[in-house]
Design a protein around this motif. Structure first.
Motif, PDB file in Angstrom:
ATOM      1  N   ARG A 190       6.278   3.482 -10.031  1.00 42.47           N
ATOM      2  CA  ARG A 190       7.036   3.773 -11.235  1.00 42.47           C
ATOM      3  C   ARG A 190       7.442   2.463 -11.906  1.00 42.47           C
ATOM      4  O   ARG A 190       7.763   1.483 -11.226  1.00 42.47           O
ATOM      5  CB  ARG A 190       8.301   4.579 -10.911  1.00 42.47           C
ATOM      6  CG  ARG A 190       8.030   5.953 -10.345  1.00 42.47           C
ATOM      7  CD  ARG A 190       9.315   6.743 -10.151  1.00 42.47           C
ATOM      8  NE  ARG A 190      10.230   6.105  -9.224  1.00 42.47           N
ATOM      9  CZ  ARG A 190      11.337   5.468  -9.565  1.00 42.47           C
ATOM     10  NH1 ARG A 190      11.698   5.366 -10.850  1.00 42.47           N
ATOM     11  NH2 ARG A 190      12.120   4.927  -8.658  1.00 42.47           N
ATOM     12  N   VAL A 191       7.446   2.440 -13.232  1.00 43.53           N
ATOM     13  CA  VAL A 191       7.814   1.231 -13.966  1.00 43.53           C
ATOM     14  C   VAL A 191       8.810   1.600 -15.062  1.00 43.53           C
ATOM     15  O   VAL A 191       8.517   2.424 -15.931  1.00 43.53           O
ATOM     16  CB  VAL A 191       6.589   0.550 -14.612  1.00 43.53           C
ATOM     17  CG1 VAL A 191       6.989  -0.789 -15.236  1.00 43.53           C
ATOM     18  CG2 VAL A 191       5.466   0.348 -13.588  1.00 43.53           C
ATOM     19  N   ASN A 192       9.975   0.993 -14.997  1.00 44.07           N
ATOM     20  CA  ASN A 192      11.016   1.219 -15.999  1.00 44.07           C
ATOM     21  C   ASN A 192      11.656  -0.112 -16.368  1.00 44.07           C
ATOM     22  O   ASN A 192      11.400  -1.141 -15.730  1.00 44.07           O
ATOM     23  CB  ASN A 192      12.077   2.177 -15.448  1.00 44.07           C
ATOM     24  CG  ASN A 192      11.539   3.561 -15.186  1.00 44.07           C
ATOM     25  OD1 ASN A 192      11.203   4.298 -16.114  1.00 44.07           O
ATOM     26  ND2 ASN A 192      11.428   3.934 -13.915  1.00 44.07           N
ATOM     27  N   CYS A 193      12.490  -0.091 -17.400  1.00 45.51           N
ATOM     28  CA  CYS A 193      13.225  -1.306 -17.752  1.00 45.51           C
ATOM     29  C   CYS A 193      14.653  -0.958 -18.124  1.00 45.51           C
ATOM     30  O   CYS A 193      14.977   0.196 -18.421  1.00 45.51           O
ATOM     31  CB  CYS A 193      12.546  -2.079 -18.877  1.00 45.51           C
ATOM     32  SG  CYS A 193      12.562  -1.297 -20.508  1.00 45.51           S
ATOM     33  N   ILE A 194      15.499  -1.960 -18.072  1.00 43.74           N
ATOM     34  CA  ILE A 194      16.867  -1.816 -18.554  1.00 43.74           C
ATOM     35  C   ILE A 194      17.068  -2.759 -19.734  1.00 43.74           C
ATOM     36  O   ILE A 194      16.385  -3.776 -19.860  1.00 43.74           O
ATOM     37  CB  ILE A 194      17.924  -2.077 -17.465  1.00 43.74           C
ATOM     38  CG1 ILE A 194      17.886  -3.536 -16.991  1.00 43.74           C
ATOM     39  CG2 ILE A 194      17.762  -1.105 -16.319  1.00 43.74           C
ATOM     40  CD1 ILE A 194      19.059  -3.907 -16.095  1.00 43.74           C
ATOM     41  N   SER A 234      15.888   3.902  -7.033  1.00 43.51           N
ATOM     42  CA  SER A 234      16.181   4.906  -6.010  1.00 43.51           C
ATOM     43  C   SER A 234      15.423   6.207  -6.212  1.00 43.51           C
ATOM     44  O   SER A 234      14.822   6.460  -7.258  1.00 43.51           O
ATOM     45  CB  SER A 234      17.679   5.208  -6.011  1.00 43.51           C
ATOM     46  OG  SER A 234      18.020   6.036  -7.124  1.00 43.51           O
ATOM     47  N   GLY A 235      15.526   7.052  -5.200  1.00 46.25           N
ATOM     48  CA  GLY A 235      14.921   8.375  -5.286  1.00 46.25           C
ATOM     49  C   GLY A 235      15.542   9.251  -6.345  1.00 46.25           C
ATOM     50  O   GLY A 235      14.926  10.230  -6.783  1.00 46.25           O
ATOM     51  N   ALA A 236      16.745   8.920  -6.775  1.00 42.57           N
ATOM     52  CA  ALA A 236      17.378   9.695  -7.839  1.00 42.57           C
ATOM     53  C   ALA A 236      16.616   9.591  -9.150  1.00 42.57           C
ATOM     54  O   ALA A 236      16.767  10.444 -10.029  1.00 42.57           O
ATOM     55  CB  ALA A 236      18.824   9.226  -8.046  1.00 42.57           C
ATOM     56  N   ALA A 237      15.780   8.549  -9.264  1.00 43.45           N
ATOM     57  CA  ALA A 237      14.971   8.338 -10.471  1.00 43.45           C
ATOM     58  C   ALA A 237      13.495   8.616 -10.208  1.00 43.45           C
ATOM     59  O   ALA A 237      12.625   8.101 -10.913  1.00 43.45           O
ATOM     60  CB  ALA A 237      15.160   6.916 -10.983  1.00 43.45           C
ATOM     61  N   LYS A 238      13.206   9.456  -9.221  1.00 37.47           N
ATOM     62  CA  LYS A 238      11.821   9.641  -8.775  1.00 37.47           C
ATOM     63  C   LYS A 238      10.890  10.224  -9.840  1.00 37.47           C
ATOM     64  O   LYS A 238       9.669  10.068  -9.747  1.00 37.47           O
ATOM     65  CB  LYS A 238      11.778  10.510  -7.522  1.00 37.47           C
ATOM     66  CG  LYS A 238      12.345  11.907  -7.688  1.00 37.47           C
ATOM     67  CD  LYS A 238      12.341  12.643  -6.354  1.00 37.47           C
ATOM     68  CE  LYS A 238      12.942  14.039  -6.467  1.00 37.47           C
ATOM     69  NZ  LYS A 238      14.377  14.013  -6.832  1.00 37.47           N
ATOM     70  N   GLY A 242       0.735  -1.250   0.000  1.00 41.21           N
ATOM     71  CA  GLY A 242       0.000   0.000   0.000  1.00 41.21           C
ATOM     72  C   GLY A 242       0.765   1.301   0.000  1.00 41.21           C
ATOM     73  O   GLY A 242       0.173   2.359   0.224  1.00 41.21           O
ATOM     74  N   ASN A 243       2.065   1.264  -0.269  1.00 37.68           N
ATOM     75  CA  ASN A 243       2.841   2.499  -0.225  1.00 37.68           C
ATOM     76  C   ASN A 243       3.477   2.857  -1.560  1.00 37.68           C
ATOM     77  O   ASN A 243       4.432   3.639  -1.598  1.00 37.68           O
ATOM     78  CB  ASN A 243       3.942   2.380   0.846  1.00 37.68           C
ATOM     79  CG  ASN A 243       3.376   2.375   2.241  1.00 37.68           C
ATOM     80  OD1 ASN A 243       2.517   3.192   2.575  1.00 37.68           O
ATOM     81  ND2 ASN A 243       3.823   1.437   3.060  1.00 37.68           N
ATOM     82  N   GLY A 244       2.941   2.325  -2.650  1.00 42.80           N
ATOM     83  CA  GLY A 244       3.554   2.588  -3.938  1.00 42.80           C
ATOM     84  C   GLY A 244       4.903   1.911  -4.045  1.00 42.80           C
ATOM     85  O   GLY A 244       5.231   1.018  -3.271  1.00 42.80           O
ATOM     86  N   GLY A 245       5.703   2.348  -5.026  1.00 38.94           N
ATOM     87  CA  GLY A 245       7.019   1.739  -5.169  1.00 38.94           C
ATOM     88  C   GLY A 245       7.532   1.839  -6.585  1.00 38.94           C
ATOM     89  O   GLY A 245       7.232   2.786  -7.312  1.00 38.94           O
ATOM     90  N   ALA A 246       8.295   0.835  -6.974  1.00 37.14           N
ATOM     91  CA  ALA A 246       8.907   0.828  -8.294  1.00 37.14           C
ATOM     92  C   ALA A 246       9.052  -0.594  -8.803  1.00 37.14           C
ATOM     93  O   ALA A 246       9.258  -1.526  -8.022  1.00 37.14           O
ATOM     94  CB  ALA A 246      10.276   1.504  -8.262  1.00 37.14           C
ATOM     95  N   VAL A 247       8.933  -0.741 -10.117  1.00 36.73           N
ATOM     96  CA  VAL A 247       9.215  -2.005 -10.790  1.00 36.73           C
ATOM     97  C   VAL A 247      10.311  -1.733 -11.811  1.00 36.73           C
ATOM     98  O   VAL A 247      10.249  -0.754 -12.558  1.00 36.73           O
ATOM     99  CB  VAL A 247       7.973  -2.572 -11.507  1.00 36.73           C
ATOM    100  CG1 VAL A 247       8.330  -3.851 -12.275  1.00 36.73           C
ATOM    101  CG2 VAL A 247       6.843  -2.830 -10.519  1.00 36.73           C
ATOM    102  N   VAL A 248      11.317  -2.588 -11.816  1.00 39.14           N
ATOM    103  CA  VAL A 248      12.349  -2.544 -12.850  1.00 39.14           C
ATOM    104  C   VAL A 248      12.294  -3.858 -13.615  1.00 39.14           C
ATOM    105  O   VAL A 248      12.544  -4.927 -13.048  1.00 39.14           O
ATOM    106  CB  VAL A 248      13.753  -2.329 -12.269  1.00 39.14           C
ATOM    107  CG1 VAL A 248      14.783  -2.266 -13.402  1.00 39.14           C
ATOM    108  CG2 VAL A 248      13.808  -1.063 -11.426  1.00 39.14           C
TER     109      VAL A 248
END
Length: 267
Positions: free
Chosen positions: A187-191, A248-252, A138-144
């Motif tokens: 947030r959703v990003n890929c490499i 990380s927060g650097a990619a917020k 419930g706190n959001g987040g990130a997917v890579v």
């Protein structure tokens, strides 16, 4: 490996027992995150988690078959319970089966589609359900998501693998749009990793030689290096550091993006 601070973050790394996944898990804990190793390889997964704990990290192993809906439904609550939350998913698990198009086996095509595309899609589904405001984390987040330089170049012998990694790129962008539109806070990003001499990368070189594309595995690897402006193969920590950055927060303010980590091969 990185100066980015992930203290308080709780991550699940699929395919984390070995190779790139194990390296990514190590980089995440070095940056302060707690990590769950999700894999079908019980012994190796448990050993990887134990090695991280021996260095003072919070690390657990969870059994996870990424192609199986029920396995995700069991693994995610286990991650939340063991780590105290869940706000970072690294969709790393994947498979590559080398073949010329003229020699494709339908069963191999289905395997790559199931693992690389369905597995990533199910990871997104269950991450969203857990991390969005009404979810158990419930706190959001990130997917890579881990795509590949194969999504950006045409290299012989990996047609279906390339297609599945291109699909991961599209999944990433649509998922980012949906998360933003629906207020999930994820947030959703890929490499796009370049060729790395892990077990999978080394096997690709062997396979390319065996199907007649190159005279030897060494020549196959050299062909990749020759296509790479930095003049070398990738290393596990190259890929792992990129994951930490995107987590990380650097990619917020970064979402829906694909980050090449390929030494320039995909230019």
């Amino acid at each position: 490996m990185t100066s980015y601070d992930l203290s308080g973050r709780r991550a699940l790394v699929t395919g984390g027992a070995r190779g790139l996944g194990a390296g990514m898990a190590e980089a995440l804990v070095a940056a302060g995150a707690a990590v769950a190793i999700g894999d079908v390889l019980d012994d190796e997964g448990k050993q990887t988690a134990e090695s991280l704990r021996a260095k003072g990290a919070t690390a657990e192993f969870v059994k996870l078959d990424i192609t199986d809906e029920d396995s995700w439904a069991s693994a995610v609550p286990e991650v939340i319970a063991s780590l105290g939350g869940f706000d970072l998913l690294v969709n790393n698990a994947g498979v590559e089966i080398t073949s010329l198009i003229a020699d494709l086996e339908p069963a191999d095509v289905r395997t790559m589609l199931d693992v690389n595309v369905l597995g990533t899609a199910l990871g997104l589904k269950h991450a969203f359900r857990a991390m969005r405001p009404d979810g158990p984390a419930g706190n959001g987040g990130a997917v890579v998501n881990v795509a590949s330089v194969a999504a950006t170049i045409a290299f012989p012998g990996i047609s279906i693998y390339s297609a599945t990694k291109s699909a991961i790129d599209r999944l990433t962008r649509v998922a980012a749009a949906e998360s933003g539109k629906l207020g999930y806070g994820v947030r959703v990003n890929c490499i796009y990793p370049g060729l790395t001499p892990t077990a999978m990368g080394n096997q690709l070189a062997v396979d390319c030689a065996e199907i007649g594309l190159f005279p030897s595995p060494e020549e196959a690897a050299k062909a990749v290096v020759d296509l790479t402006p930095q003049g070398r193969l990738g290393q596990v920590d190259d890929m792992a550091d990129a994951v930490v950055f995107l987590a990380s927060g650097a990619a917020k303010y970064i979402t829906g993006a694909g980050l090449p980590v390929d030494g320039g091969m995909g230019i």
